[in-house]
Design a protein around this motif. Structure first.
Motif, PDB file in Angstrom:
ATOM      1  N   GLN A 424       0.862  -0.847   0.058  1.00 53.61           N
ATOM      2  CA  GLN A 424      -0.233   0.444  -0.171  1.00 53.61           C
ATOM      3  C   GLN A 424       0.588   1.474   0.475  1.00 53.61           C
ATOM      4  N   PHE A 425       2.141   1.470   0.273  1.00 54.04           N
ATOM      5  CA  PHE A 425       3.093   2.317   0.912  1.00 54.04           C
ATOM      6  C   PHE A 425       3.386   2.654  -0.738  1.00 54.04           C
ATOM      7  N   GLY A 483      10.697   7.129  -9.634  1.00 55.62           N
ATOM      8  CA  GLY A 483      10.298   7.415  -8.588  1.00 55.62           C
ATOM      9  C   GLY A 483      11.664   6.953  -7.011  1.00 55.62           C
ATOM     10  N   ARG A 484      10.844   5.838  -6.356  1.00 56.30           N
ATOM     11  CA  ARG A 484      11.931   6.430  -5.401  1.00 56.30           C
ATOM     12  C   ARG A 484      12.642   4.988  -4.862  1.00 56.30           C
ATOM     13  N   THR A 485      13.858   4.812  -4.833  1.00 55.14           N
ATOM     14  CA  THR A 485      14.206   3.356  -4.827  1.00 55.14           C
ATOM     15  C   THR A 485      14.318   2.924  -2.878  1.00 55.14           C
ATOM     16  N   ILE A 486      14.008   1.661  -3.050  1.00 52.62           N
ATOM     17  CA  ILE A 486      13.400   1.093  -2.084  1.00 52.62           C
ATOM     18  C   ILE A 486      13.581  -0.149  -2.250  1.00 52.62           C
ATOM     19  N   ASP A 573       2.645   6.292   6.754  1.00 44.86           N
ATOM     20  CA  ASP A 573       2.021   7.319   6.565  1.00 44.86           C
ATOM     21  C   ASP A 573       2.207   8.535   6.504  1.00 44.86           C
ATOM     22  N   ASP A 574       3.103   8.645   6.519  1.00 44.74           N
ATOM     23  CA  ASP A 574       3.786   9.755   6.968  1.00 44.74           C
ATOM     24  C   ASP A 574       4.116  10.522   6.004  1.00 44.74           C
ATOM     25  N   ALA A 578       7.757   9.574   3.648  1.00 46.18           N
ATOM     26  CA  ALA A 578       7.588   8.877   2.221  1.00 46.18           C
ATOM     27  C   ALA A 578       8.207   9.356   1.077  1.00 46.18           C
ATOM     28  N   SER A 579       8.128  10.439   1.057  1.00 46.14           N
ATOM     29  CA  SER A 579       8.894  12.286  -0.224  1.00 46.14           C
ATOM     30  C   SER A 579      10.077  11.732  -0.302  1.00 46.14           C
TER      31      SER A 579
END
Length: 614
Positions: A424-425, A483-486, A573-574, A578-579
């Motif tokens: 969901q993130f 986008g982001r790298t996770i 959820d923050d 998340a940014s």
């Protein structure tokens, strides 16, 4: 690729061969080192990973003077190879490049025997990473700075040797994990050697090996060849053979479509051989239900209405397993039939019901069509199969591929809860890197959003690979505007390559790093030794790592420790978290002996086959 593009690539190849045969001094001379850099820039390589050493410093001076290619100094050679691997995976149509030192080979006897003698400290350290790239079909150029040709000819006993006069160990090893080797011995053949090695690296999607002697780095050579671009295009398909193959496929599709019983199964080679666009066009225009292997996850967008999930043999969701295995015809694209990718070889899709599309051949049931590659074939097949789309779109999937949070009233973070929750993130265009083990097996069971990229090393499975890979993946994601790298990794895995977090801090990269702290090697515990001490590790102060490894004043990073579902959910959820404005590390505290469903099934099947004793 169109016929015109393939023809142009073939013409350029012949022009390069002609240049090799025809010496010329008409062009502006260029140093061999800069010739190599120009070729890398033409291939859109923007980062060079590696470690400086005695015999590559002269080349590094050229790199430092070139604003188009950045030097990414790694903490060790193994990590640099992992990073180059990750860079190539995320860029997809580009190669990765890594520079180490050094090799020495017996120049005197090279002309008398088809072998080279070598030794080297840096290159041996990088070899595990190169081998993984070879295993998983990732194009990485391994450049090795070597002593002067005079020193090689004299067979001088230099430092970094084994000290016993045996110099053939490492070049022999490199020949087993690279698709091409280029040993530069003189200026005359340097350009042709560089071009040959790079072309093979790209076309075969495998690592290649290139030596660069100190005394030849600045040697001047003609630059004519640089006007002719290199290409990774495969040779054009033979029109008559291709036509016959297409006719066979259409006949099989026509028969199976009467029962609305056709599925597409995509795998990783569709990406490795630059056929992602062609595969997605086929899926979109035909409307046939589509599934993916674990290694093929995100080849097709997982929010596509006809996407049914991951097929991995007996490990599959029962609904997915039934749909794929009951299909009258399976269009299998770029398949890799390794153990973890096939549910320990439990694929139940007989050749008689399967058409396989590969980079260099097509297999229709039991008949093989050599030289008929999927990149050129798929667009023509799509046009022929598009008329079947109306009936195909009426087929409803047995169940949508969604992630459902389990009904669990406890606040303990479990594997069953974690992966649906982090799904969901995820956001479109995220690059998600998974370490082999609990992370990889957990993530294959949940959907990813559109245009995201899943990066894993399921075949080679080198522990710690994912951390080094994340460095290269983050560079590539930034270059591509993704986008982001996770990163998801375990507390045991990250200890092997944790130094590369400092490189991420140093270069201003901002990945989100989730460390699953379950007190050791959980995947090994699933296999054997659930209570054995050999699967234990030392617990680190995880939230202090980023400060220790470069962010001394705490301005470039943030670290967190979460022990409950509520704590992790609040963090996910923050919006600031998340940014991903900074590099962030999240220690997720989990229970020992908790493993994802797919991993439990996989290891149980493997344990039945790998019985110790007689």
């Amino acid at each position: 690729m169109s016929s015109a593009a393939a023809l142009e690539a073939e013409v350029n190849r012949l022009r390069l061969e002609l240049q090799t045969l025809r010496a010329t001094t008409a062009s502006e001379p260029i140093e061999i080192g800069n010739y190599l850099l120009q070729r890398l820039k033409q291939l859109d390589v923007k980062q060079l990973f590696g470690v400086p050493g005695d015999f590559n410093l002269g080349f590094l001076d050229l790199v430092e003077a070139d604003s188009a290619i950045s030097w990414v100094g790694n903490c060790n050679e193994l990590n640099s190879a992992y990073a180059a691997d990750g860079y190539a995976r995320v860029n997809e149509t580009r190669i990765g490049a890594v520079l180490t030192t050094f090799v020495l080979f017996d120049w005197t006897f090279r002309a008398l025997a088809d072998s080279e003698d070598s030794f080297g400290v840096g290159e041996l350290s990088a070899m595990n990473g190169i081998a993984g790239a070879f295993s998983e079909m990732v194009p990485v150029l391994h450049i090795v700075g070597v002593p002067s040709t005079a020193a090689q000819q004299a067979k001088t006993l230099l430092h970094h040797t084994l000290g016993n006069g045996r110099y053939d160990a490492y070049i022999n090893a490199a020949e087993n994990v690279t698709i091409a080797q280029g040993i530069i011995l003189d200026a005359e053949n340097a350009a042709a050697t560089i071009d040959r090695v790079l072309t093979e690296c790209m076309k075969k999607a495998r690592p290649a090996y290139l030596t660069l002697p100190t005394n030849l780095v600045y040697a001047k050579i003609p630059s004519d060849r640089l006007k002719i671009p290199l290409s990774h295009a495969q040779a054009p398909n033979d029109p008559e053979i291709e036509k016959a193959a297409l006719n066979e496929i259409v006949q099989l599709v026509d028969r199976a479509s009467a029962n609305d019983n056709i599925v597409i199964l995509v795998d990783v080679c569709a990406v490795r051989h630059d056929a992602r666009a062609e595969v997605n066009e086929l899926v979109k225009k035909t409307g046939f239900p589509v599934y993916a292997s674990p290694m093929g996850k995100t080849v097709v967008p997982e929010d596509f209405e006809g996407y049914g999930g991951i097929y991995v043999g007996s490990i599959s969701d029962p609904v997915v397993k039934a749909k794929v295995e009951s299909a009258e015809l399976i269009l299998s694209i770029g398949c890799v039939k390794s153990d973890f990718n096939t549910g320990n070889f439990t694929y139940s899709i007989p050749a008689g019901r399967t058409i396989e599309f590969h980079s260099d051949h097509t297999k229709i049931q039991h008949a093989v069509f050599p030289g008929i590659g999927m990149k050129a074939l798929l667009p023509r097949l799509t046009a022929l199969l598009e008329p079947y789309s109306a009936s195909a779109r009426k087929i409803t999937l047995p169940a949508p591929f969604v992630a459902t949070l389990p009904e669990d009233t406890t606040d303990t973070i479990t594997q069953a809860w974690l992966w649906p929750r982090v799904s969901q993130f995820f956001r479109p265009k995220d690059v998600v890197v998974a370490e082999t083990g609990t992370s990889n097996f957990g993530l294959i069971d949940v959907p990813f959003p559109a245009d995201s990229i899943f990066v894993s090393q399921l075949l080679w499975g080198s522990i710690g690979w994912a951390t080094g890979c994340t460095l290269g993946a983050a560079f590539a994601a930034r270059e591509r505007g993704l986008g982001r790298t996770i990163l998801f990794t375990g507390d045991g895995s990250i200890q092997l390559t944790v130094q590369e977090l400092s490189s991420m801090v140093r270069h201003g990269l901002t990945p989100i790093i989730f460390v699953l702290n379950n007190n050791g090697y959980e995947i090994e515990r699933c296999i054997r030794g659930a209570e054995a001490k050999y699967n234990d590790i030392m617990d680190w102060e995880w939230t202090s790592l980023l400060k220790t490894l470069g962010d001394r004043d705490g301005t470039k990073s943030v670290s967190y420790r979460v022990e409950t579902k509520a704590e992790l959910s609040r963090l996910l959820d923050d919006e600031v978290f998340a940014s991903a404005g900074k590099i962030q590390l999240v220690e997720i505290v989990m229970k020992m002996h908790d493993a994802p469903r797919a991993l439990q099934v996989q290891t149980e099947m493997g344990n039945k086959e790998n019985v110790y004793g007689y």
